[in-house]
Design a protein around this motif. Structure first.
Motif, PDB file in Angstrom:
ATOM      1  N   TYR A 339       0.820  -1.212   0.000  1.00  0.00           N
ATOM      2  CA  TYR A 339       0.000   0.000   0.000  1.00  0.00           C
ATOM      3  C   TYR A 339       0.857   1.266   0.000  1.00  0.00           C
ATOM      4  N   ARG A 345       0.102   5.178   0.535  1.00  0.00           N
ATOM      5  CA  ARG A 345      -0.640   5.211   1.785  1.00  0.00           C
ATOM      6  C   ARG A 345       0.251   4.828   2.957  1.00  0.00           C
ATOM      7  N   GLU A 347      -1.236   3.152   5.608  1.00  0.00           N
ATOM      8  CA  GLU A 347      -1.922   2.015   6.213  1.00  0.00           C
ATOM      9  C   GLU A 347      -2.635   1.244   5.110  1.00  0.00           C
ATOM     10  N   CYS A 349      -5.206  -0.532   2.527  1.00  0.00           N
ATOM     11  CA  CYS A 349      -6.410  -0.023   1.869  1.00  0.00           C
ATOM     12  C   CYS A 349      -7.661  -0.619   2.543  1.00  0.00           C
ATOM     13  N   GLU A 350      -8.757   0.170   2.525  1.00  0.00           N
ATOM     14  CA  GLU A 350      -9.996  -0.313   3.136  1.00  0.00           C
ATOM     15  C   GLU A 350     -10.513  -1.563   2.417  1.00  0.00           C
ATOM     16  N   ILE A 351     -10.412  -1.557   1.108  1.00  0.00           N
ATOM     17  CA  ILE A 351     -10.829  -2.727   0.317  1.00  0.00           C
ATOM     18  C   ILE A 351      -9.570  -3.347  -0.276  1.00  0.00           C
ATOM     19  N   CYS A 352      -9.139  -4.474   0.289  1.00  0.00           N
ATOM     20  CA  CYS A 352      -7.861  -5.084  -0.134  1.00  0.00           C
ATOM     21  C   CYS A 352      -8.077  -6.562  -0.426  1.00  0.00           C
TER      22      CYS A 352
END
Length: 732
Positions: A339, A345, A347, A349-352
């Motif tokens: 990421y 980023r 942290e 990703c929210e959708i990984c």
């Protein structure tokens, strides 16, 4: 005489040597796991990989399962070296063309030419698929690495590749060690007969110093062995070296020598004690693994889509050349999380899909943004494959990435285009519909509610709703038409009555024609329903007025004929009685004057009848030319079939035949006007300006000005200071 080592010293040495042997075994196992790891990556790639010759027969040394799948054939079919071209390319002409192209490109040796994009794979009775392939020559071998991937379907096969037969055997399990004691003159003593298995020489020859260890060291390695020993003597007195020896049979064997130099009080060497390990198999295995790794790395880098290998903590371990090109701005990748490197980023990703793949142990997929310098510049299709350890637990992730930016843009353009066409279809004034081959509705325009009172969804859910609405007297006509509509491939027209939701009766003009796909397949019929109730009412009123006029003319004519007969009879009687009624001369003269007045009235009535007839004919003629012919002209400008044009010609000819008897007796200047000029005349009389007329008729203002000039010319008022609206109103 040299000092003999004690038993305790020997035992200690053996333990050290066993520990070092265990370390060597761990290193060998690590190499083995690396090979399994790389092989696992290749077997899980969603592309086809093969190693083969092309000369021109195609003989396969190796191929993964996806390779024949993408060519829509089988491994068994490709087992015969002469079968590849026939099984993959069914169409003979194209087969020869692609075969010549591939062979020429491979013969060139140019990697840029050995890249074939969008090659069609056809099979009778099924849709054509397309593949992209790339060949990479293997140096010093008459072989190619062939990579192929399916560019037809966005989905990647979720089935794992079956494990192929292991190519490599386990290397060097429980390597045997040979304990030795050596001296300055390269003489050596052994404590068991294992040396005979290693070298083929009798152990007694070494122990009797009839043969020295230096006698069997490969000459090219001797100097390096000596220098290594001198370096150890000057440092910590221990060494680990690898070199080659020549056995009694002439075989070259690799050994690993681990030893400790023992010195006297003066620091001079007394002897060396240590152990020899036969690492010949290990060396060969390592060399083979290196070749295999280079081989797999070449395949890895030949893939045109992006590939990343992550550990279970999402650290990037390896990427292929495609990813290097895509993310050159973010290099280097080592030491970075996926990421961080790909999305900038801090942290995950929210959708990984990779995190989901680690959690579920199965393939996961998502569409994610392509980020460059913190900005989204495109879209990627990301497949995450878990790498499973020996226990079946995920130990890492293989990310397979495909750039779908162009596809996403094309899909967006398609959605916008569909919206535009749907807007046009939904806002048509007439009731439009698309009927599937099975008789159900695929589309009904919202205007159906205005005409019938029923909504589009009601027609979509009830394919027979139209039959239920039709007037009972027209039901058989509609049913017969619907049957003919299915069986016929021509344009069909019909007029019938319906009963709306609120009970009103409406007349419908229905026209339909077949619809075909780009491939020529029949998709159903497109139908258009127009409300012609007002038109029908006008026609009925016109017929009624015409009949009434004819009746009145007939009545007046009969009355005049009767009156005329009576007058003639009276004149005859008066002539006979003239002599007898001379005395009534004055009275007879008065009656004669009355008869003359009656004749004058009769002439006036006949003239009025003629004027009424001319006026009616003129109105019929003008209405046809103004209300019918303009729309025939518009139809002619549409893209019509040959039969449709013929029908329009017949309609126009028949209308001309109908109104032609009316033309000869008319003196109105309006007869000279064309259908378009009649439309313009009508709009001028309604008080519209040139700009308003242009917008109504969807024409340029200059075109309307042109028609106005023609109207003035035909009316005989060109170049005269006469208002055209006033003139037309006074002559309407």
């Amino acid at each position: 005489m040299s000092k003999k080592a004690t038993y305790e010293e020997l035992e200690q040495r053996i333990k050290e040597l066993e520990a070092k042997a265990a370390a060597s075994k761990l290193a060998t196992e690590a190499l083995k796991h690396r090979e399994v790891f790389i092989k696992s990556v290749m077997d899980n790639l969603p592309i086809g990989i093969a190693v083969n010759s092309v000369d021109p027969a195609v003989k396969f040394e190796y191929m993964n399962d996806n390779f024949p799948n993408y060519y829509r054939t089988t491994k068994e079919a490709l087992a015969d070296p002469d079968a590849f071209w026939d099984f993959v390319y069914e169409e003979p002409e194209f087969r020869e063309e692609i075969k010549k192209r591939v062979l020429d490109d491979c013969a060139s040796g140019d990697p840029e030419r050995m890249y074939w994009i969008d090659v069609p794979i056809t099979r009778k009775g099924s849709e054509t698929s397309f593949i992209t392939a790339k060949n990479i020559p293997i140096p010093d071998k008459q072989l190619m690495i062939s990579a192929v991937w399916d560019v037809t379907d966005r989905k990647q096969a979720e089935e794992r590749l079956r494990e192929s037969e292991e190519k490599y055997r386990l290397l060097m399990n429980n390597l045997p060690g040979v304990l030795y004691k050596g001296y300055k003159d390269w003489s050596v003593e052994f404590f068991d007969r294992k040396i005979e298995l290693l070298t083929g020489y009798d152990v007694n020859k070494f122990n009797a110093r009839k043969m020295k260890w230096s006698d069997i060291i490969v000459e090219k390695d001797f100097e390096a062995v000596r220098e290594h020993f001198i370096k150890a003597l000057k440092t910590d007195k221990s060494y680990l070296r690898e070199y080659r020896i020549k056995s009694k049979t002439g075989d070259i064997r690799w050994i690993q020598a681990r030893g400790q130099i023992v010195c006297d009080n003066k620091g001079d060497m007394e002897y060396v004690t240590g152990v020899f390990f036969d690492i010949t198999r290990h060396k060969k295995a390592v060399d083979k693994l290196k070749k295999s790794e280079r081989f797999l790395q070449n395949i890895f880098d030949a893939i045109q889509d992006g590939i990343s290998v992550l550990d279970k903590d999402l650290n990037i371990i390896r990427i292929n050349n495609t990813m290097v090109k895509w993310y050159a701005h973010a290099m280097p990748f080592k030491g970075k999380k996926c990421y961080e490197f790909y999305h900038g980023r801090t942290e995950p990703c929210e959708i990984c899909p990779s995190i989901r793949a680690l959690e579920k142990g199965s393939l996961q997929m998502d569409i994610v943004p392509l980020v460059e310098s913190g900005q989204s510049v495109g879209w990627l299709e990301l497949y995450s494959f878990p790498i499973l350890d020996a226990e079946g637990n995920p130990s890492g992730i293989v990310e397979y990435v495909r750039n779908i930016t162009e596809r996403m843009e094309a899909e967006q353009a398609l959605r916008e285009s569909e919206q535009r066409f749907r807007t046009v279809a939904d806002f048509t004034y007439d009731w439009e519909s698309w009927i599937a081959p099975d008789g159900t509705y695929k589309y009904v325009s919202p205007s159906c509610r205005r005409i019938s009172g029923y909504g589009a969804n009601e027609f979509l859910t009830d394919a027979r709703l139209l039959e239920k609405m039709v007037h009972p007297d027209d039901h058989k006509l509609l049913v017969r038409h619907l049957k003919d509509e299915i069986e016929s491939m021509d344009t069909q027209t019909i007029e019938f009555r319906i009963k709306t939701r609120n009970g009103d009766k409406r007349w419908i003009a229905h026209i339909c024609q077949p619809v075909y796909g780009d491939d020529g397949s029949f998709l159903g019929r497109r139908a258009s329903n127009r409300d012609i109730t007002e038109k029908k009412q006008g026609e009925t009123a016109l017929r009624k007025a015409h009949d009434e006029l004819e009746k009145r003319v007939e009545e007046r004519t009969a009355e005049l004929i009767k009156t005329n007969k009576e007058l003639r009879k009276e004149i005859s009687n008066r002539k006979k009685a003239e002599k007898a009624l001379k005395q009534k001369g004055r009275e007879l003269e008065a009656k004669t004057i009355g008869l003359e007045e009656a004749n004058t009235a009769l002439k006036v009535l006949l003239k009025q009848r003629e004027d009424d007839k001319i006026e009616l004919e003129e109105k019929v003629l003008l209405n046809v030319r103004e209300l019918v012919f303009p729309y025939l002209e518009k139809l002619k400008m549409k893209k019509l079939g040959e039969k449709q044009r013929a029908y329009i010609g017949i309609i126009e000819s028949n209308l001309n035949d109908i109104v032609s008897p009316f033309v000869h007796g008319l003196s109105s200047k309006l007869i000279k006007l064309s259908p378009t000029e009649l439309q313009v005349t009508n709009l001028i009389k309604q008080g519209n300006t040139t700009k308003e007329i242009a917008e109504i008729m969807n024409l340029a203002s200059s075109t309307i000005d042109f028609h106005r000039n023609n109207i003035r010319k035909k009316m005989g008022i060109k170049n005269k200071r006469i208002n055209l609206n006033t003139y037309l109103s006074s002559h309407s």
